[in-house]
Design an enzyme around this catalytic site. Sequence first.
Site, PDB file in Angstrom:
ATOM      1  N   LYS A 172      27.576  10.714   8.979  1.00 40.96           N
ATOM      2  CA  LYS A 172      26.310  10.244   8.417  1.00 40.96           C
ATOM      3  C   LYS A 172      25.204  11.261   8.688  1.00 40.96           C
ATOM      4  O   LYS A 172      25.032  11.716   9.801  1.00 40.96           O
ATOM      5  CB  LYS A 172      25.921   8.911   9.061  1.00 40.96           C
ATOM      6  CG  LYS A 172      26.936   7.804   8.812  1.00 40.96           C
ATOM      7  CD  LYS A 172      26.636   6.579   9.651  1.00 40.96           C
ATOM      8  CE  LYS A 172      26.752   6.859  11.134  1.00 40.96           C
ATOM      9  NZ  LYS A 172      26.564   5.650  11.965  1.00 40.96           N
ATOM     10  N   THR A 206      14.164   2.168  11.270  1.00 40.68           N
ATOM     11  CA  THR A 206      15.575   2.518  11.042  1.00 40.68           C
ATOM     12  C   THR A 206      16.453   2.021  12.195  1.00 40.68           C
ATOM     13  O   THR A 206      17.518   2.564  12.452  1.00 40.68           O
ATOM     14  CB  THR A 206      15.735   4.051  10.910  1.00 40.68           C
ATOM     15  OG1 THR A 206      15.121   4.661  12.059  1.00 40.68           O
ATOM     16  CG2 THR A 206      15.117   4.579   9.647  1.00 40.68           C
ATOM     17  N   GLY A 208      19.182   0.169  13.855  1.00 35.50           N
ATOM     18  CA  GLY A 208      20.413  -0.497  13.427  1.00 35.50           C
ATOM     19  C   GLY A 208      20.974  -0.042  12.096  1.00 35.50           C
ATOM     20  O   GLY A 208      21.861  -0.691  11.535  1.00 35.50           O
ATOM     21  N   THR A 209      20.515   1.101  11.591  1.00 39.44           N
ATOM     22  CA  THR A 209      21.034   1.581  10.296  1.00 39.44           C
ATOM     23  C   THR A 209      22.545   1.832  10.359  1.00 39.44           C
ATOM     24  O   THR A 209      23.273   1.474   9.436  1.00 39.44           O
ATOM     25  CB  THR A 209      20.336   2.898   9.869  1.00 39.44           C
ATOM     26  OG1 THR A 209      20.315   3.783  11.006  1.00 39.44           O
ATOM     27  CG2 THR A 209      18.937   2.660   9.382  1.00 39.44           C
ATOM     28  N   GLY A 210      22.979   2.426  11.471  1.00 46.19           N
ATOM     29  CA  GLY A 210      24.404   2.755  11.603  1.00 46.19           C
ATOM     30  C   GLY A 210      25.259   1.500  11.682  1.00 46.19           C
ATOM     31  O   GLY A 210      26.316   1.410  11.042  1.00 46.19           O
ATOM     32  N   CYS A 211      24.793   0.519  12.464  1.00 40.51           N
ATOM     33  CA  CYS A 211      25.537  -0.744  12.617  1.00 40.51           C
ATOM     34  C   CYS A 211      25.644  -1.448  11.262  1.00 40.51           C
ATOM     35  O   CYS A 211      26.707  -1.933  10.875  1.00 40.51           O
ATOM     36  CB  CYS A 211      24.823  -1.674  13.597  1.00 40.51           C
ATOM     37  SG  CYS A 211      24.520  -0.946  15.206  1.00 40.51           S
TER      38      CYS A 211
END
Length: 274
Positions: A172, A206, A208-211
């Site tokens: 990412k 942003t 928690g974008t990855g979760c």
Amino acid sequence: MRIVTTIAGSDSGGGAGIQADLKTFQELDVFGTSVITALTAQNTLGVSGVLPIEVSFIEKQVLALLEDFPLSAIKTGMLFSSKIIQVIASQIKDLEIPLIVDPVMIAKGGENLLQQEAIEALRIYLLPLATVLTPNIPEAEVLTGKKIESIADIKHAAETLIRLGVQCVVIKGGHLVDEKYATDYVFFNNGRTFSMQAKRINTKNTHGTGCTFSAALTAFIAQGLPLEQAIIEAKKFIQMAITHDLNIGNGHGPTNHFAYRKNMEISEVTVLEA
Ligand SMILES: Nc1ncnc2c1ncn2[C@@H]1O[C@H](COP(=O)(O)OP(=O)(O)OP(=O)(O)O)[C@@H](O)[C@H]1O
Ligand SMILES: Cc1ncc(CO)c(N)n1
């Protein structure tokens, strides 16, 4: 109804971890179950405490789910220690269920969500089981032990991770220095590769974008979408959630999980063939 589970840490602030995962599952029409590996005292300003759950109790949670539910997909997030990683890996290693591994290491505020000694365990025990691995750039650097400064470096990192046994890796680009686009790079173990480019949203929200991205991916895989399409749909989901971010709290606010249900507008996600 498809049933999925997230094996991850709790974020008391509700924007990341187990809470972000369950909210995403709900919006995407899959039934979410969970195994909590650690509690965090956390809000949009940062993490003020981490309390890992006893390993034997984590094991019990996994067993409780496996003995009752036919899971369509499993995702892992914050796993904290090598002991936790080893137990979970041994419990799920023989299941023929898609596994999405989000190798969570550090919160946005810099707090450690994975102990240093656990990195090797992640590499040895969990990566070989992963259907999809979703590292951000710093996580890919730690997992491969090599700095990433160019697209060529991203490609080399993906090759290394695929050699460690993952079927597909999404690196990412949220942390890349690009003012215009947020681009993610996708590599399969059969050599197929593409990238997904979306407009970079200028926001501090942003958390928690990855979760949220990996939870959406888990839900789309559970719904039976082919892997490539599930990855693209998850990118659209996170783009929508960031575009319509929620200004909750005084720090890095969460993304907007409701945006999908409300069918809110997003800029295009462009798939670029390598
Ligand atoms: N400002 C932004 N605008 C648009 N997309 C973004 C932005 N920041 C991140 N993304 C996208 O969000 C997704 C998650 O990427 P990111 O690199 O932020 O993950 P992460 O660091 O693991 O997140 P976290 O640890 O906060 O949960 C990726 O698809 C990335 O491209
Ligand atoms: C519990 C938890 N998991 C993952 C992240 C990464 O966003 C976080 N901040 N907190």
